[in-house]
Design a protein around this motif. Structure first.
Motif, mmCIF file in Angstrom:
data_model
loop_
_atom_site.group_PDB
_atom_site.id
_atom_site.type_symbol
_atom_site.label_atom_id
_atom_site.label_comp_id
_atom_site.label_asym_id
_atom_site.label_seq_id
_atom_site.Cartn_x
_atom_site.Cartn_y
_atom_site.Cartn_z
ATOM 1 N N GLY A 1 7.750 14.272 -0.946
ATOM 2 C CA GLY A 1 7.416 14.570 -2.159
ATOM 3 C C GLY A 1 6.797 16.087 -2.069
ATOM 4 O O GLY A 1 6.725 16.718 -1.027
ATOM 5 N N ALA A 2 6.360 16.477 -3.257
ATOM 6 C CA ALA A 2 5.609 17.859 -3.277
ATOM 7 C C ALA A 2 4.151 18.102 -2.533
ATOM 8 O O ALA A 2 4.186 19.106 -2.073
ATOM 9 N N ASP A 3 3.755 16.764 -2.379
ATOM 10 C CA ASP A 3 2.416 16.641 -1.675
ATOM 11 C C ASP A 3 2.486 15.736 -0.617
ATOM 12 O O ASP A 3 1.558 14.815 -0.605
ATOM 13 N N GLY A 4 3.331 15.758 0.227
ATOM 14 C CA GLY A 4 3.486 14.884 1.373
ATOM 15 C C GLY A 4 4.207 14.196 1.194
ATOM 16 O O GLY A 4 5.213 13.826 0.425
ATOM 17 N N ALA A 5 4.866 13.263 2.608
ATOM 18 C CA ALA A 5 5.929 12.217 2.551
ATOM 19 C C ALA A 5 5.256 10.983 2.289
ATOM 20 O O ALA A 5 4.009 10.525 2.696
ATOM 21 N N ILE A 6 5.791 10.245 1.055
ATOM 22 C CA ILE A 6 5.388 8.876 0.563
ATOM 23 C C ILE A 6 6.089 7.690 0.951
ATOM 24 O O ILE A 6 7.132 8.091 0.698
ATOM 25 N N ALA A 7 5.349 6.873 1.529
ATOM 26 C CA ALA A 7 6.193 5.482 1.620
ATOM 27 C C ALA A 7 5.232 4.472 0.869
ATOM 28 O O ALA A 7 4.200 4.163 0.937
ATOM 29 N N ALA B 1 -2.604 11.059 7.748
ATOM 30 C CA ALA B 1 -2.250 9.866 6.812
ATOM 31 C C ALA B 1 -3.166 9.452 6.129
ATOM 32 O O ALA B 1 -4.415 9.329 6.503
ATOM 33 N N GLY B 2 -2.859 9.092 4.815
ATOM 34 C CA GLY B 2 -3.891 8.476 3.789
ATOM 35 C C GLY B 2 -3.190 7.413 3.179
ATOM 36 O O GLY B 2 -2.010 7.358 2.859
ATOM 37 N N LEU B 3 -3.878 6.317 3.261
ATOM 38 C CA LEU B 3 -3.562 4.954 2.449
ATOM 39 C C LEU B 3 -4.149 4.590 1.517
ATOM 40 O O LEU B 3 -5.365 4.635 1.255
ATOM 41 N N SER B 4 -3.517 4.044 0.470
ATOM 42 C CA SER B 4 -4.252 3.474 -0.824
ATOM 43 C C SER B 4 -4.828 2.114 -0.340
ATOM 44 O O SER B 4 -4.732 1.717 0.662
ATOM 45 N N SER B 5 -5.375 1.735 -1.709
ATOM 46 C CA SER B 5 -6.040 0.206 -1.449
ATOM 47 C C SER B 5 -4.839 -0.640 -1.763
ATOM 48 O O SER B 5 -3.633 -0.238 -1.775
ATOM 49 N N THR C 1 0.716 -1.166 -0.102
ATOM 50 C CA THR C 1 0.103 0.090 0.034
ATOM 51 C C THR C 1 0.887 1.258 0.129
ATOM 52 O O THR C 1 1.927 1.132 0.454
ATOM 53 N N VAL C 2 0.460 2.263 -0.481
ATOM 54 C CA VAL C 2 1.062 3.519 -0.510
ATOM 55 C C VAL C 2 0.504 4.427 0.651
ATOM 56 O O VAL C 2 -0.648 4.407 0.784
ATOM 57 N N VAL C 3 1.419 4.969 1.364
ATOM 58 C CA VAL C 3 0.991 5.920 2.591
ATOM 59 C C VAL C 3 1.680 7.313 2.378
ATOM 60 O O VAL C 3 2.771 7.633 1.902
ATOM 61 N N ASN C 4 0.472 8.294 2.480
ATOM 62 C CA ASN C 4 1.005 9.727 2.285
ATOM 63 C C ASN C 4 0.641 10.554 3.604
ATOM 64 O O ASN C 4 -0.392 10.318 4.133
ATOM 65 N N ALA C 5 1.531 11.406 4.079
ATOM 66 C CA ALA C 5 1.513 11.703 5.498
ATOM 67 C C ALA C 5 2.055 13.160 5.260
ATOM 68 O O ALA C 5 3.108 13.303 4.613
ATOM 69 N N THR C 6 1.432 13.889 6.279
ATOM 70 C CA THR C 6 2.068 15.056 6.755
ATOM 71 C C THR C 6 1.830 15.516 8.207
ATOM 72 O O THR C 6 0.925 14.835 8.787
#
Length: 492
Positions: free
Chosen positions: A318-324, A357-361, A281-286
């Motif tokens: 990234g430009a729109d949050g830290a991505i893991a 934090a946002g998580l993808s499927s 999964t991809v996690v986007n966080a600030t």
């Protein structure tokens, strides 16, 4: 040297009359001045023949001067008075100052000649212990080895804990409770639950570590600071290797967003430790904080996510949050979201800090990576509209995503234009039109269910809904107007 070590020297035949035998002193000072404070620097064993004592009232004044100067202990000789007066014992007891009885046959010169060389040996031995610890860190000792060496060399036991309550090294009964105390503390170091807590490094506390030393080390804070510095060195060394991993992860995300070919993306996934068929999964966080010299929201978000996931992954800025990109390895996205929520619950003990934090499927292979980055970004923005927390992709394919993508001022203007007349009416008449409207929509326009929820007669509901329509010019029997009201009620 500890007083207990001094008492064990057989030729001195010393006797502890009051005080803590574990107290330590670093030098010996002989004086019979009634006010010796100006000649003392703290930490001494003061030896006195009591020539200053003319009466019982002199003892409290003399002891107070020693205490104010930071003296470690007082040794009183019997030669002048033939005994140690009770008033001196009482004064030392009241002040918490250890008092040692020096027998008549032991001169202060003899005592000093025996003790001073041993003090020098203690200093050399102490320096040797510290050098061995620093050398071990320099040679690559990991944190468990450092904790064990500290216990063996200095007799100091404890543990290293992350801000989210993960036990990193050592042993601790309740690391989550200690992490909450560390986050909430107004100043460091501090004592709690039988531990003295020091900060490790100078980073933001939400992504920081705490060193919890067993016992009260506030009187030996320099030792705690030194041990925390050693732990910080090990953390810096660990992070140095992760910088390369972050750079590779950043290159993978950039390649996905520029629609690079699948072979290149799959190679990038393997470089990040994820096989082509392995679910991830991809996690986007600030994250935002209220501490001085805070890193930006993206950098701090990445640091926090890495800590919440136990440093198992890296987060690229990234430009729109830290991505893991996080391999699931038998877990579901929901399991991962629950883990993040549990960690954020601990971090909520730190005032003024918010994590989104946002998580993808669940995804696999190169084909889903770009979509996962987009999904996680939408989910994180929805979390921001909610004031923080974790949002998964399952939650974004609703009206909430539409609201999250509308500029805040547009949403507020839309809600105000539609609901403003109702709010004004409720304020003037102490009525309940807004609440009635919300429940009416939540019950799919059922008069009976709405009345039951409000504990009123059905006719009361009909009257209120009619007033809503009159005040707004809308028709709640039509779907478009119901949708408008529904979205307006949920606008941020």
């Amino acid at each position: 040297m500890r007083i207990s070590d001094l008492l064990e020297i057989p030729e001195l035949r010393l006797n502890l009359l009051t005080g803590d035998p574990s107290a330590e002193f670093g030098t010996v000072h002989i004086t019979d001045l009634p006010e010796p404070g100006r000649y003392l620097s703290g930490g001494e064993l003061v030896l006195t023949g009591m020539l200053w004592r003319q009466g019982p009232g002199d003892s409290p004044r003399f002891v107070a001067a020693l205490r104010e100067a930071g003296v470690a202990a007082l040794g009183a000789g019997q030669a002048w008075l033939g005994h140690i007066p009770d008033d001196l014992v009482a004064a030392c007891t009241a002040a918490g100052l250890p008092l040692i009885e020096v027998p008549t046959e032991v001169s202060f010169r003899t005592l000093s000649e025996i003790v001073v060389p041993r003090l020098s040996g203690d200093v050399r031995e102490e320096l040797g212990r510290h050098r061995r610890i620093v050398a071990a860190v320099a040679e690559g000792a990991d944190l468990p080895e450092l904790v064990a060496l500290t216990a063996a060399e200095l007799g100091v036991t404890g543990a290293v804990v992350s801000a989210s309550g993960e036990l990193i090294a050592g042993t601790l009964d309740d690391p989550v409770r200690l992490a909450r105390a560390y986050l909430a503390a107004s100043r460091l170091p501090f004592t709690t639950g039988g531990h003295t807590v020091f900060a490790v490094g100078r980073g933001h506390r939400a992504a920081g570590w705490a060193l919890a030393c067993d016992g009260d080390l506030l009187d030996r804070a320099d030792l705690g600071y030194e041990l925390a510095a050693c732990v910080a060195l090990e953390r810096i060394r660990m992070d140095a290797g992760r910088r390369v991993e972050r750079r590779l992860a950043g290159q993978l995300i950039a390649a996905a967003l520029t629609e690079s070919d699948a072979a290149e993306l799959n190679a990038g996934l393997r470089t990040c430790g994820i096989d082509a068929a392995e679910p991830y999964t991809v996690v986007n966080a600030t994250a935002t904080g209220a501490q001085g010299r805070d890193p930006d929201a993206v950098t701090l978000g990445g640091q926090v996510i890495e800590e919440l996931l136990g440093r198992e992954v890296v987060a690229a800025a990234g430009a729109d949050g830290a991505i893991a990109v996080v391999p699931l390895r038998g877990r579901s996205v929901s399991d991962l979201a629950d883990r993040l929520r549990a960690g954020m619950d601990v971090l909520s003990s730190l005032p003024g800090t918010g994590v989104c934090a946002g998580l993808s499927s669940a995804l696999s292979g190169a084909a889903g990576l770009r979509g996962g980055v987009t999904e996680s970004g939408h989910a994180r923005r929805l979390a921001e509209t909610r004031g923080g927390g974790v949002v998964t992709s399952a939650e974004i394919y609703t009206h909430g995503l539409l609201l999250a993508t509308v500029p805040a001022d547009v949403s507020r203007s839309f809600a105000a234009s539609l609901l403003g007349p109702l709010r004004d009416y409720d304020r003037r008449h102490q009525s309940d039109l807004i609440r009635t409207l919300g429940i009416f929509l939540d019950t799919a326009g059922s008069w009976q269910l709405c009345a039951e929820h409000l504990h009123v007669h059905v006719n009361t509901v009909r009257y209120r809904i009619k007033r809503v329509e009159e005040l707004t010019g809308r028709d709640l029997s039509t779907m478009p107007d119901r949708v408008d009201f529904y979205l307006a009620l949920r606008a941020p």
